[in-house]
Every structure is written in structure tokens, then in C-alpha cells.
Design a protein around this motif. Structure first.
Motif, PDB file in Angstrom:
ATOM      1  N   VAL A  88       0.861  -1.182   0.000  1.00  0.00           N
ATOM      2  CA  VAL A  88       0.000   0.000   0.000  1.00  0.00           C
ATOM      3  C   VAL A  88       0.900   1.236   0.000  1.00  0.00           C
ATOM      4  N   TYR A  89       0.811   2.021  -1.078  1.00  0.00           N
ATOM      5  CA  TYR A  89       1.648   3.208  -1.220  1.00  0.00           C
ATOM      6  C   TYR A  89       0.965   4.465  -0.699  1.00  0.00           C
ATOM      7  N   GLY A  90      -0.344   4.542  -0.849  1.00  0.00           N
ATOM      8  CA  GLY A  90      -1.094   5.733  -0.467  1.00  0.00           C
ATOM      9  C   GLY A  90      -2.521   5.621  -0.987  1.00  0.00           C
ATOM     10  N   GLU A  91      -3.259   6.735  -0.910  1.00  0.00           N
ATOM     11  CA  GLU A  91      -4.659   6.748  -1.337  1.00  0.00           C
ATOM     12  C   GLU A  91      -4.880   7.768  -2.440  1.00  0.00           C
ATOM     13  N   VAL A  92      -5.888   7.493  -3.257  1.00  0.00           N
ATOM     14  CA  VAL A  92      -6.262   8.406  -4.331  1.00  0.00           C
ATOM     15  C   VAL A  92      -6.834   9.690  -3.737  1.00  0.00           C
ATOM     16  N   VAL A  93      -6.371  10.825  -4.230  1.00  0.00           N
ATOM     17  CA  VAL A  93      -6.926  12.135  -3.885  1.00  0.00           C
ATOM     18  C   VAL A  93      -7.778  12.668  -5.035  1.00  0.00           C
ATOM     19  N   GLN A  94      -7.300  12.440  -6.258  1.00  0.00           N
ATOM     20  CA  GLN A  94      -8.030  12.868  -7.447  1.00  0.00           C
ATOM     21  C   GLN A  94      -7.918  11.773  -8.507  1.00  0.00           C
ATOM     22  N   PRO A  95      -9.003  11.559  -9.296  1.00  0.00           N
ATOM     23  CA  PRO A  95     -10.267  12.288  -9.337  1.00  0.00           C
ATOM     24  C   PRO A  95     -11.140  11.986  -8.123  1.00  0.00           C
ATOM     25  N   ARG A  96     -12.053  12.899  -7.861  1.00  0.00           N
ATOM     26  CA  ARG A  96     -12.880  12.816  -6.662  1.00  0.00           C
ATOM     27  C   ARG A  96     -13.672  11.512  -6.602  1.00  0.00           C
ATOM     28  N   VAL A  97     -14.123  11.008  -7.760  1.00  0.00           N
ATOM     29  CA  VAL A  97     -14.957   9.811  -7.771  1.00  0.00           C
ATOM     30  C   VAL A  97     -14.206   8.594  -7.223  1.00  0.00           C
ATOM     31  N   ALA A  98     -12.864   8.628  -7.249  1.00  0.00           N
ATOM     32  CA  ALA A  98     -12.067   7.506  -6.750  1.00  0.00           C
ATOM     33  C   ALA A  98     -11.363   7.823  -5.443  1.00  0.00           C
ATOM     34  N   ARG A  99     -11.679   8.948  -4.840  1.00  0.00           N
ATOM     35  CA  ARG A  99     -10.966   9.390  -3.641  1.00  0.00           C
ATOM     36  C   ARG A  99     -11.054   8.354  -2.516  1.00  0.00           C
TER      37      ARG A  99
END
Length: 510
Positions: A225-236
Motif C-alpha cells: 500500500v503506497y497511499g490513497e487516491v486524492v483525485q479524481p474525486r470519484v475515486a478518492r
């Protein structure tokens, strides 16, 4: 926890988002092509901003197709065209130049000077790679040398470099507002900058190319796990948990995890990988030593690779440059209207010859032409070129490993072409096996991400999902096979030695 995983497949001609369920079944896909930019002969570029915009679009579209929200997705895995170099400003998030694509040969003069001074294998012991314009290092150096103020900005720490996986993940995780600057071991191993033994950037190689270490992404494993999606909003909020270069991803998707297991991907180019396990094996036959994958803190697994520059892109060339076909899928139908190639052999050395020859002085050659030859024969010769080139790299694999292949597992878009697959079996003399899921590049990225977050328990579980779709058995008489291979070898010889000072002036590359 949901068992859906999304793969973002940022390829040479398009970007795709593919949704897989917990059994590795494809449930949704979205795709958008990006422009192929050819400023002059030998130069191939992409617009990184277009690639990122397309990534946002396909991700949102794939989620929308099946009505999934971010909360319904366990993880995202990223796979990508390798070696393609992007340099951007960390403060603005804007690229300072178009991406230089892996097929781009503008840096060949710099490569030639190094080869003359040190030899083509000068850095193979460290990097596993020969000196070639194919890899990222010379492309980064070219951008730094040709964009005003770039070297000074790089030394100040204002510029970042990455292959497309790095660019996509950096933007997904916030871009200039906190984006994560990382790559994985498989992509790093294709830059001509990483030490294969230490899995870290080599100070020697950075010095050779005068590239500041501050530009380079952190090298991570292929599954964590590297990190989390910030953008696009639909995948945040979706976790990003897998990164693999496209050919390593395809190998992973074929469940070819162990030493001796292989696969051949038929895409823009062809790429044959044969696993060597945790052992670093050096090639004596023109293959590349590369990292196959690394899962978390486990030891890395390595592979030998035979890289072929032009296969599927030759079909695109028939469509876009010659107008012989209007859609790529028409090539099989046209080729089936004739019984053979009519004596024509097509060597698509548009960027020189890659494995096992490594001849940058080669250029495309269509030989054996007579008044009898039609566009159908040329279409058939183009398909056969893919099979012949694959045979060449398999010969190198056999030479290096001392082991004949019992069968060839294949994947990629061109494997839907039954005529090509049958000819491949005929010209190899071994069965060619196509899986039910041919989108193994995306599947491999999904597997890597899913393993990291617990969607799948381990590699044994993934092996159970692989299923055979069709097996192509060789049918050609061995004497006829040998005759055609001799003619192919003669055609390859004719393609070599074309690039000299006269050819460079004519092409506008000097």
C-alpha cells in the motif's frame, strides 16, 4: 471488504481502467487513446497532460459502468509503458517537455559515443541492460540538456523524473499538493540507472548521465500500500497498492511466477519474459536481465527478457501510414485472402532492431517484392514478422538457459488473431497457448494490488484462476519451416547497416 480491484493500464497507445472481481473476472473496462507525436524521423513523443486527463476519464467511466463507488473498491494497481521518460516541475505539476517514448531514438548519438568509449555492455553487470536509446537514462539527460534552465532547476530540486507509473501515481495522490513520488523495482530496472543487486539508484550511473538523485522517485516493491487516491474525486480514498511495468504485469497475470515459466505479450511491441527465480542470470545471447516482481519485503524475482520494438504498431502503420486497412482488426481478414506471403518478408526495424540483435543501425525493410505481391501479401508478411521476431528471441532464451520451451503462453491484443497464433505455432514447432483472459497486463496489476490488501491470499490462489482458452498446435512441415526461417534471416541481414551519416542527414537527425 469489497473484492473489486481496478487496474490502470497506461500503455503506449492508450490508457485503460479495468475492473476485476475477486475471481479475476473482468467486469468493466474503459479506454481512451492518446496522440502519437512524431516531430521528425526517429522521434516519438506523448503529451503527459493528455495521459493524465485520460486516466481521470477512464477511471471515472469504468466505475460508472458498474455503479461502483470508491468505497466498493479494495485497491488500484497501476501498470504502464516502461522506459518512457517524463520530467516535470514539482511546484506546478507541469511537464517541461513532452514525454520521450521508449521507441524514441534521438539519443542514439550519445549512446554511440558511450559504446565507442566503453562498449555496449559497459554497465550490464550493474543494470542488466546494454547501452541503448531504448532505456530512460539518455532520454532524461536529453531533456535536461535541451530545455532552457532544466539542469539548473534539476539541481535546485525543482524537477521530478518518472516513467508513466510515477507520473500517474503522483497525480492520483495529489500532484503538486502532496503527490507521492515513487516507482517500483520493475520500472526502475528499465531506466539504466538502477543497480540490480541493491535495488537502489546507482551513483555510478547517475554520474554517467549527470542526473541529480533528487529528481528520482523512491523505489518500492511491486505490491504494497503506497497511499490513497486524492483525485479524481470519484475515486478518492481508494488505496493504491500495486505497480508493475507492463511486461512484468503480463507475466504476473499469466501466473508465471516461478523459474522457467514464460509468457509472450503481443502489443505495440512483443516482449518475452522467462523467470529465473531469485537468481540474477546474465544473458550471453542478447537478452535483458530485469526484475520480474517483488512482493512487499520478500526477495525480488528476476527474469530474462527478449524485447521486440515493433509488432502491433506495424499493423497500425499499415492502417495510418499506408491506408492498406481502415481498422487494425481488418488485417487478419485481408491476410487470409492469400495462402502465403508471396515471397515478401517485412523486417519492421523502425527504431532499429532490439533483442537479440541490438542493432540501432537497422531500419525497416520490405524485401522479396515482385509484381505478384499485393497488399494482402504485405498484410500477411507484417503478421508473420511478429512470429519470426518471436522465434529469434526464443532462440536466445534456449541458448541462455539450455532448456527448450515445451509451449508458449501468450497474451495481449494481437493474440485474438487466430491466423497469427497458428503461424506462431508453426514457425516455433511448439504449441501456443492462449488464456481465457488475454488482458493479462491489467490482470497482473490487479493481482499485485489485491495481494497487498488481502483480496487474494497468495500466489497459489492466483494460479487457480488461470484457464486455457485455445491451444494452437504446429502443423507446418519442418523442412518448410526451416526454409522460411532461412529467408527471414536473410531479410534481417538486409535491414542492417542502413543508418550512416547520409541517412541521418536525409532524416534530419543531424
Amino acid at each position: 471488504m469489497t473484492d473489486h480491484v481496478i487496474a490502470i493500464d497506461q500503455g503506449t497507445t492508450s490508457t485503460r481502467a479495468i475492473v476485476f472481481d475477486g475471481e479475476g473476472t473482468l467486469v468493466a473496462t474503459a479506454q481512451r487513446e492518446h496522440e502519437q507525436i512524431f516531430p521528425r524521423a526517429g522521434r516519438v513523443e506523448h503529451d503527459p497532460v493528455e495521459i493524465w486527463t485520460n486516466t481521470e476519464w477512464v477511471l471515472a467511466n469504468a466505475l460508472g459502468q458498474v455503479g461502483l463507488s470508491a468505497a466498493d473498491v479494495a485497491a488500484i494497481g497501476v501498470t504502464n509503458q516502461r522506459e518512457t521518460a517524463i520530467v516535470w516541475d514539482r511546484r506546478t505539476g507541469r511537464p517541461i517537455h513532452n514525454a520521450l517514448v521508449w521507441q524514441d531514438t534521438r539519443t542514439q548519438p550519445a549512446i554511440d559515443r558511450l559504446i565507442e568509449a566503453r562498449g555496449v555492455d559497459a554497465f550490464a553487470e550493474v543494470t542488466g541492460l546494454p547501452l541503448a536509446s531504448y532505456f530512460s537514462a539518455s532520454k532524461v539527460a536529453w531533456i535536461l540538456d535541451h530545455v532552457d534552465g532544466a539542469r539548473e532547476a534539476a539541481r535546485r530540486g525543482d524537477l521530478l523524473f518518472g516513467t508513466p507509473d510515477t507520473w500517474v501515481v503522483w497525480n492520483l495522490t495529489g500532484g503538486s499538493d502532496g503527490g507521492i513520488h515513487i516507482t517500483d523495482v520493475t520500472n526502475a530496472s528499465r531506466t539504466l540507472l538502477m543497480d540490480l543487486a541493491t535495488l537502489d539508484w546507482s551513483d555510478e550511473m547517475l554520474q554517467v548521465w549527470d542526473i541529480p538523485r533528487e529528481m528520482l522517485p523512491e523505489i518500492r516493491s511491486s505490491s504494497e500500500v503506497y497511499g490513497e487516491v486524492v483525485q479524481p474525486r470519484v475515486a478518492r480514498g481508494i488505496r493504491i497498492a500495486g505497480i508493475l511495468g507492463d511486461q512484468q504485469a503480463a507475466t504476473f497475470g499469466q501466473a508465471a511466477f516461478d523459474a522457467g515459466q514464460s509468457k509472450n505479450t503481443y502489443g505495440t511491441g512483443n516482449f518475452l519474459l522467462v523467470g529465473t527465480g531469485t537468481e540474477l542470470v546474465r544473458s550471453d545471447a542478447g537478452l535483458i536481465t530485469t526484475v520480474a516482481y517483488r512482493l512487499g519485503d520478500e526477495p525480488p524475482h528476476y527474469a530474462l527478457e527478449g524485447s521486440i520494438a515493433v509488432t502491433g504498431s506495424l499493423v497500425q502503420w499499415l492502417r495510418d501510414n499506408l491506408g492498406i486497412i481502415s481498422e487494425s482488426t481488418e488485417v487478419e481478414r485481408l491476410a487470409r485472402t492469400v495462402e502465403d506471403n508471396g515471397g515478401a518478408y517485412f523486417v519492421p526495424a523502425f527504431s532499429g532492431l532490439f533483442a537479440p540483435y541490438w542493432r540501432p543501425d537497422a531500419r525497416g525493410a520490405l524485401v522479396g517484392l515482385t509484381r505478384y505481391v499485393t497488399k494482402a501479401h504485405i498484410a500477411r508478411a507484417a503478421l508473420e514478422a511478429t512470429a519470426f521476431q518471436t522465434r529469434d528471441v526464443i532462440g536466445a532464451v534456449v541458448s541462455d538457459t539450455g532448456r527448450e520451451l515445451e509451449e508458449l503462453r501468450v497474451d495481449g491484443g494481437m493474440t485474438r488473431n487466430d491466423l497469427l497464433m497458428q503461424f506462431q505455432a508453426d514457425i516455433l514447432g511448439i504449441p501456443v497457448v492462449r488464456p481465457k483472459v488475454v488482458e493479462t497486463t491489467a490482470l497482473g496489476a490487479a493481482y499485485a494490488a489485491g495481494l497487498a490488501v488481502g483480496v487474494w491470499s497468495g500466489k497459489d490462489a492466483l494460479r487457480g484462476y488461470w484457464q486455457e482458452d485455445r491451444r494452437f498446435e504446429p502443423q507446418m512441415d519442418p523442412d518448410e519451416r526451416d526454409r522460411r526461417c532461412r529467408l527471414w534471416a536473410k531479410a534481417v541481414e538486409k535491414s542492417m547497416g542502413w543508418v550512416d551519416d547520409d541517412a541521418r542527414v536525409l532524416a534530419g537527425t543531424v
